[in-house]
Design a protein around this motif. Structure first.
Motif, PDB file in Angstrom:
ATOM      1  N   LYS A 102      74.177  29.739  98.957  1.00 30.81           N
ATOM      2  CA  LYS A 102      72.528  30.348  98.385  1.00 30.81           C
ATOM      3  C   LYS A 102      72.000  30.691  99.388  1.00 30.81           C
ATOM      4  O   LYS A 102      71.778  30.258 100.575  1.00 30.81           O
ATOM      5  N   PRO A 103      70.925  31.644  99.234  1.00 31.62           N
ATOM      6  CA  PRO A 103      69.680  31.903 100.122  1.00 31.62           C
ATOM      7  C   PRO A 103      68.752  30.742 100.482  1.00 31.62           C
ATOM      8  O   PRO A 103      68.888  29.445 100.298  1.00 31.62           O
ATOM      9  N   ALA A 104      68.831  30.589 101.702  1.00 29.80           N
ATOM     10  CA  ALA A 104      67.928  29.776 102.686  1.00 29.80           C
ATOM     11  C   ALA A 104      66.689  29.719 102.209  1.00 29.80           C
ATOM     12  O   ALA A 104      65.991  30.376 101.622  1.00 29.80           O
ATOM     13  N   ALA A 105      66.353  28.645 102.802  1.00 27.06           N
ATOM     14  CA  ALA A 105      64.687  28.153 101.738  1.00 27.06           C
ATOM     15  C   ALA A 105      64.334  29.485 101.653  1.00 27.06           C
ATOM     16  O   ALA A 105      62.672  29.467 101.187  1.00 27.06           O
ATOM     17  N   ASP A 106      63.748  29.278 103.265  1.00 27.52           N
ATOM     18  CA  ASP A 106      62.649  30.713 103.319  1.00 27.52           C
ATOM     19  C   ASP A 106      63.116  31.807 103.284  1.00 27.52           C
ATOM     20  O   ASP A 106      62.582  32.610 104.299  1.00 27.52           O
ATOM     21  N   ALA A 107      64.338  32.035 102.990  1.00 28.87           N
ATOM     22  CA  ALA A 107      64.827  33.669 102.832  1.00 28.87           C
ATOM     23  C   ALA A 107      63.895  34.077 101.953  1.00 28.87           C
ATOM     24  O   ALA A 107      63.052  33.141 101.116  1.00 28.87           O
ATOM     25  N   PRO A 108      63.182  35.850 102.362  1.00 31.16           N
ATOM     26  CA  PRO A 108      62.751  36.646 102.047  1.00 31.16           C
ATOM     27  C   PRO A 108      62.791  36.572 100.010  1.00 31.16           C
ATOM     28  O   PRO A 108      63.843  36.263  99.813  1.00 31.16           O
ATOM     29  N   VAL A 109      62.131  36.408  99.669  1.00 32.24           N
ATOM     30  CA  VAL A 109      62.620  36.382  97.863  1.00 32.24           C
ATOM     31  C   VAL A 109      61.909  38.323  97.865  1.00 32.24           C
ATOM     32  O   VAL A 109      60.741  39.227  97.167  1.00 32.24           O
TER      33      VAL A 109
END
Ligand SMILES: Nc1ncnc2c1ncn2[C@@H]1O[C@H](COP(=O)(O)OP(=O)(O)OP(=O)(O)O)[C@@H](O)[C@H]1O
Ligand SMILES: Nc1ccn([C@H]2C[C@H](O)[C@@H](COP(=O)(O)O)O2)c(=O)n1
Length: 301
Positions: A102-109
């Motif tokens: 899963k993407p990290a919580a602070d990954a760019p959206v």
């Protein structure tokens, strides 16, 4: 059903899933390809569910019916419409090292923005930028700029654009990734990408979960309306593809290659379809609602 689809994807990879569904639809000569594709995805999910029930295992064990010579995340062998003597359609960049689930919580959206040629993607993206401060990257603009830069790739890009075909992903993804890195923003609108399964697998292999895909917007407009818009735009745009001959080819590419991608995301519950035939302001109202609701969701995460 979503879990069954995930199990199928884990085992077979996104590209194989879309390609297999697409092949089935082509074989059926379905009158309504989008509905036929949706039915294929449902069939696959059901089969995956049964398989899962039979083996009691969703760990991605490849001892089942997965072709031995095709790794789960390998891109399609060739796109539906690849011109001869062109570079192989495999991403040049090496796959992301051991991607996280899963993407990290602070990954760019990221939001993908799709729709037929002239559907209003660029027009609406501009408005999202003004209202929400997102970064807008148009795959078509990046390719056109690369063509203008006079690099070795320039004439190859020109040939693809003029013939209404989709440039191999290794070219497009490099441009996109370098623009994303340079921008450094936290919210990206990726306009006109992914346009086919080759684009999808290139993204999956190089970006994976480094960026978080929050949704896909698709503007729906009839071909008659698109044609009128593009011919009008062609009076001043200077674009090599705003002429009737290329427009027809682009419509065909959209139907054969991009619509299956749209249906795939719709089936994943990721795609929001917006009626793009209304006035710019009406389309904007629906677009703004979509972004507002996504922003609310993202805040809660
Ligand atoms: N809702 C609308 N109603 C009427 N015309 C529109 C609407 N939205 C955009 N247009 C016009 O249609 C043309 C195509 O719009 P735009 O360039 O935004 O589409 P696009 O989807 O980005 O196209 P392409 O994929 O070819 O780059 C432009 O001339 C634009 O001004
Ligand atoms: N992912 C993409 C996006 C665009 N292109 C090429 C082929 C398109 O016809 C052309 C124009 O793009 P648009 O401005 O309509 O988004 O650019 C591509 O090959 N791959």
């Amino acid at each position: 059903m979503a879990a069954a689809i995930e199990a199928y994807l884990e085992k077979h990879g996104v590209n194989e899933m879309v390609q297999k569904a697409l092949n089935a639809v082509v074989k059926q000569r379905a009158a309504n390809p989008a509905a036929a594709l949706a039915a294929e995805f449902t069939k696959m999910a059901k089969a995956a569910k049964q398989e899962e029930g039979a083996s009691g295992d969703t760990s991605g064990d490849t001892s089942g019916d997965k072709p031995a010579d095709k790794p789960a995340d390998k891109p399609a062998d060739k796109p539906a419409d690849k011109p001869a003597d062109k570079p192989a359609d495999k991403p040049a960049d090496k796959p992301a090292d051991k991607p996280a689930d899963k993407p990290a919580a602070d990954a760019p959206v990221v939001f993908f923005v799709l729709g037929g040629p002239g559907a209003g993607k660029g027009t609406q993206c501009k408005k999202i930028v003004e209202e929400f401060g997102y970064s807008h990257l148009s795959a078509g603009d990046l390719l056109r700029a690369e063509r203008e830069a006079g690099t070795d790739q320039g004439s190859m890009i020109e040939e693809y654009i003029k013939s209404g075909k989709i440039v191999p992903v290794e070219v497009t993804i490099k441009l996109l990734l370098s623009a994303i890195e340079k921008d450094g923003g936290k919210r990206f609108l990726i306009d006109g990408f992914p346009r086919n399964t080759n684009n999808m697998s290139g993204w999956q292999l190089t970006v994976g979960t480094k960026l978080a895909l929050a949704g896909v917007l698709c503007y729906e407009v009839s071909e008659d309306e698109l044609e009128a818009r593009l011919l009008k735009r062609g009076e001043t745009s200077g674009r090599a593809d705003d002429n009737i001959e290329t427009i027809k080819k682009r419509f065909n590419t959209f139907k054969m290659e991009t619509l299956p991608v749209v249906e795939y995301y719709a089936h994943q519950g990721l795609c929001t379809k917006i009626d793009g035939s209304k006035s710019v302001d009406e389309v904007w109202a629906a677009t703004k609602d979509f972004i507002d609701s996504k922003e609310a969701e993202l805040k809660q995460k």
